[in-house]
Design a protein around this motif. Structure first.
Motif, short mmCIF file in Angstrom:
data_model
loop_
_atom_site.label_atom_id
_atom_site.label_comp_id
_atom_site.label_asym_id
_atom_site.label_seq_id
_atom_site.Cartn_x
_atom_site.Cartn_y
_atom_site.Cartn_z
N MET A 176 25.82 41.01 77.17
CA MET A 176 24.48 40.52 76.82
C MET A 176 23.65 40.27 78.07
O MET A 176 22.45 40.53 78.10
CB MET A 176 24.60 39.23 76.00
CG MET A 176 25.22 39.37 74.61
SD MET A 176 24.34 40.51 73.52
CE MET A 176 25.40 41.98 73.66
N ALA A 177 24.30 39.76 79.11
CA ALA A 177 23.59 39.41 80.34
C ALA A 177 23.32 40.61 81.24
O ALA A 177 22.34 40.61 81.99
CB ALA A 177 24.39 38.36 81.10
N LEU A 178 24.18 41.62 81.18
CA LEU A 178 24.13 42.70 82.17
C LEU A 178 23.59 44.02 81.64
O LEU A 178 22.96 44.77 82.39
CB LEU A 178 25.53 42.93 82.75
CG LEU A 178 26.19 41.72 83.42
CD1 LEU A 178 27.59 42.10 83.91
CD2 LEU A 178 25.34 41.21 84.57
N ASP A 179 23.86 44.34 80.38
CA ASP A 179 23.44 45.64 79.83
C ASP A 179 22.23 45.41 78.92
O ASP A 179 22.36 44.96 77.79
CB ASP A 179 24.60 46.27 79.05
CG ASP A 179 24.28 47.69 78.60
OD1 ASP A 179 23.14 48.15 78.81
OD2 ASP A 179 25.17 48.35 78.03
N ALA A 180 21.06 45.73 79.42
CA ALA A 180 19.80 45.34 78.77
C ALA A 180 19.59 45.96 77.40
O ALA A 180 18.78 45.46 76.61
CB ALA A 180 18.63 45.69 79.69
N GLN A 181 20.29 47.04 77.08
CA GLN A 181 19.99 47.75 75.83
C GLN A 181 20.25 46.91 74.59
O GLN A 181 19.56 47.07 73.57
CB GLN A 181 20.79 49.04 75.75
CG GLN A 181 22.29 48.86 75.63
CD GLN A 181 23.00 50.18 75.37
OE1 GLN A 181 22.68 50.91 74.42
NE2 GLN A 181 23.96 50.51 76.23
N TRP A 182 21.23 45.99 74.64
CA TRP A 182 21.59 45.26 73.42
C TRP A 182 20.51 44.25 73.04
O TRP A 182 20.09 44.18 71.88
CB TRP A 182 22.95 44.58 73.59
CG TRP A 182 23.96 45.56 74.08
CD1 TRP A 182 24.58 45.59 75.31
CD2 TRP A 182 24.41 46.73 73.40
NE1 TRP A 182 25.39 46.69 75.41
CE2 TRP A 182 25.30 47.41 74.25
CE3 TRP A 182 24.14 47.27 72.14
CZ2 TRP A 182 25.93 48.60 73.89
CZ3 TRP A 182 24.77 48.46 71.78
CH2 TRP A 182 25.64 49.10 72.65
N LEU A 183 20.03 43.48 74.01
CA LEU A 183 18.96 42.55 73.71
C LEU A 183 17.64 43.27 73.45
O LEU A 183 16.81 42.80 72.66
CB LEU A 183 18.80 41.55 74.86
CG LEU A 183 19.94 40.54 75.03
CD1 LEU A 183 19.61 39.56 76.15
CD2 LEU A 183 20.23 39.79 73.74
N ALA A 184 17.46 44.43 74.08
CA ALA A 184 16.23 45.19 73.87
C ALA A 184 16.05 45.57 72.41
O ALA A 184 14.92 45.61 71.90
CB ALA A 184 16.22 46.44 74.75
N LYS A 185 17.16 45.84 71.72
CA LYS A 185 17.08 46.17 70.30
C LYS A 185 16.52 45.02 69.48
O LYS A 185 16.03 45.21 68.36
CB LYS A 185 18.46 46.57 69.77
CG LYS A 185 18.97 47.88 70.32
CD LYS A 185 20.32 48.21 69.70
CE LYS A 185 20.86 49.53 70.21
NZ LYS A 185 22.17 49.88 69.58
N GLN A 186 16.62 43.80 70.03
CA GLN A 186 16.11 42.61 69.35
C GLN A 186 14.79 42.13 69.94
O GLN A 186 14.34 41.01 69.69
CB GLN A 186 17.14 41.48 69.42
CG GLN A 186 18.48 41.83 68.83
CD GLN A 186 18.41 42.13 67.34
OE1 GLN A 186 17.62 41.52 66.62
NE2 GLN A 186 19.21 43.08 66.88
N GLY A 187 14.17 43.00 70.74
CA GLY A 187 12.90 42.63 71.36
C GLY A 187 13.04 41.61 72.47
O GLY A 187 12.08 40.90 72.79
N MET A 188 14.23 41.55 73.08
CA MET A 188 14.50 40.59 74.14
C MET A 188 14.93 41.32 75.42
O MET A 188 15.24 42.51 75.39
CB MET A 188 15.62 39.62 73.71
CG MET A 188 15.31 38.79 72.50
SD MET A 188 16.79 37.88 71.92
CE MET A 188 17.17 36.87 73.38
N GLN A 189 14.95 40.57 76.52
CA GLN A 189 15.44 41.08 77.79
C GLN A 189 16.46 40.10 78.35
O GLN A 189 16.45 38.92 78.01
CB GLN A 189 14.29 41.24 78.79
CG GLN A 189 13.25 42.26 78.37
CD GLN A 189 12.13 42.38 79.39
OE1 GLN A 189 12.09 41.67 80.39
NE2 GLN A 189 11.21 43.30 79.13
N PRO A 190 17.38 40.59 79.21
CA PRO A 190 18.37 39.66 79.79
C PRO A 190 17.77 38.47 80.51
O PRO A 190 18.41 37.41 80.61
CB PRO A 190 19.16 40.56 80.76
CG PRO A 190 19.06 41.92 80.14
CD PRO A 190 17.67 41.98 79.57
#
Length: 294
Positions: free
Chosen positions: A152-166
């Protein structure tokens, strides 16, 4: 004398943990009064998309928030078993969120990372009503849960799917995390990560880069399941090479399992795990200096 009694009680408890299911025992012996919580809150449509919230009684929408991902090799684990973690964090002024996520064989990599990101998105939207500040958000996990937290902290793609950034995270905390485990040797882990076709991008260490949130990495020197040198030391070194702030701690009196158990009141004599987490979170990931923690 009190320390002697605590050590004696802890030794008896550790013996009991070896003979029965350890986590319910820790929950039964961990204080829970003075905390309010939300139980079985849905963050998605799947039966595993549920989470529990543990808040300090005096929380008033300004407390730091820690989302804790449970361990279990991505194939087992229930959020209710980690009530002792939620209570421990809440007792130190943090709002704790403990989500379930889908497990193998229902899913495999990377589906549980999508679930983790969804749980974080729910937390940002909803946590103020439980006394937490969504702008003071941390992720934490033990073992495979530490892997989820790292991704969650290092690979930005997962939070990006939720409209978030690390950078929505103020920091991340890993307890005995597997951050680099290729080639996979554990037979339970192999199908989770599609071995022998496991993609290199599945490894958190490959996502260490400048600008990611500060990290607190804690490991047991006597860990027989996750090698502290290969994982924690290597991850810390990689983060420092990218000029990311990182703290690493290694404790001698705990194992892979008892490291997380040391968060529970009866076993805190084993290692200052909770004190270390408290300092990291309340210092905003090490950005500010605090006085001595009581």
């Amino acid at each position: 004398m009190k320390k002697l009694h605590a050590a004696l009680f802890g030794a008896i408890l550790l013996g009991g943990l070896a003979a029965c299911s350890p986590l319910p025992t820790l929950n039964a012996l961990s204080p829970g009064s003075g905390l309010r919580s939300g139980s079985g809150l849905a963050y998605g449509e799947n039966v595993r998309h549920k989470l529990d919230v543990y808040s300090p009684e005096d929380a008033s929408a300004s407390a730091p928030v820690v989302v804790f991902f449970l361990g279990g090799n991505w194939s087992k684990g229930e959020r209710e078993d980690y009530a002792f973690v939620g209570r421990a964090l809440a007792s130190r002024g943090m709002v704790a969120v403990i989500p379930d996520f889908r497990l193998h064989p229902e899913v495999s990599y990377p589906d549980f990372l999508d679930d983790s990101a969804r749980a974080l998105a729910w937390t940002v939207r909803e946590i103020a009503r439980y006394g937490g500040d969504p702008k003071r958000l941390f992720v934490m996990g033990h073992s495979s849960g530490a892997y989820n937290a790292a991704m969650m902290a290092l690979d930005a793609q997962w939070l990006a799917k939720q409209g978030m950034q690390p950078n929505a995270l103020r920091g991340w905390i890993g307890l005995a995390g597997p951050y680099d485990f290729l080639p996979i040797e554990n037979p339970v882990t192999k199908p989770v990560f599609h071995f022998p076709s496991t993609p290199p991008e599945s490894q958190p260490i490959n996502h260490a880069r400048a600008g990611t949130p500060p990290a607190l990495l804690i490991a047991a020197n006597n860990d027989k399941l996750v090698d502290a040198v290969r994982t924690t030391r290597a991850m810390a070194a990689r983060l420092r090479a990218k000029e990311v702030a990182v703290q690493e701690l290694y404790f001698d009196k705990v194992s892979h399992t008892t490291l997380v158990a040391s968060l529970a009141a009866p076993l805190r004599f084993l290692a200052p795990t909770l004190d270390s987490v408290e300092r990291f979170v309340h210092s905003d990931g090490g950005r500010i200096t605090l006085g001595k923690t009581n």
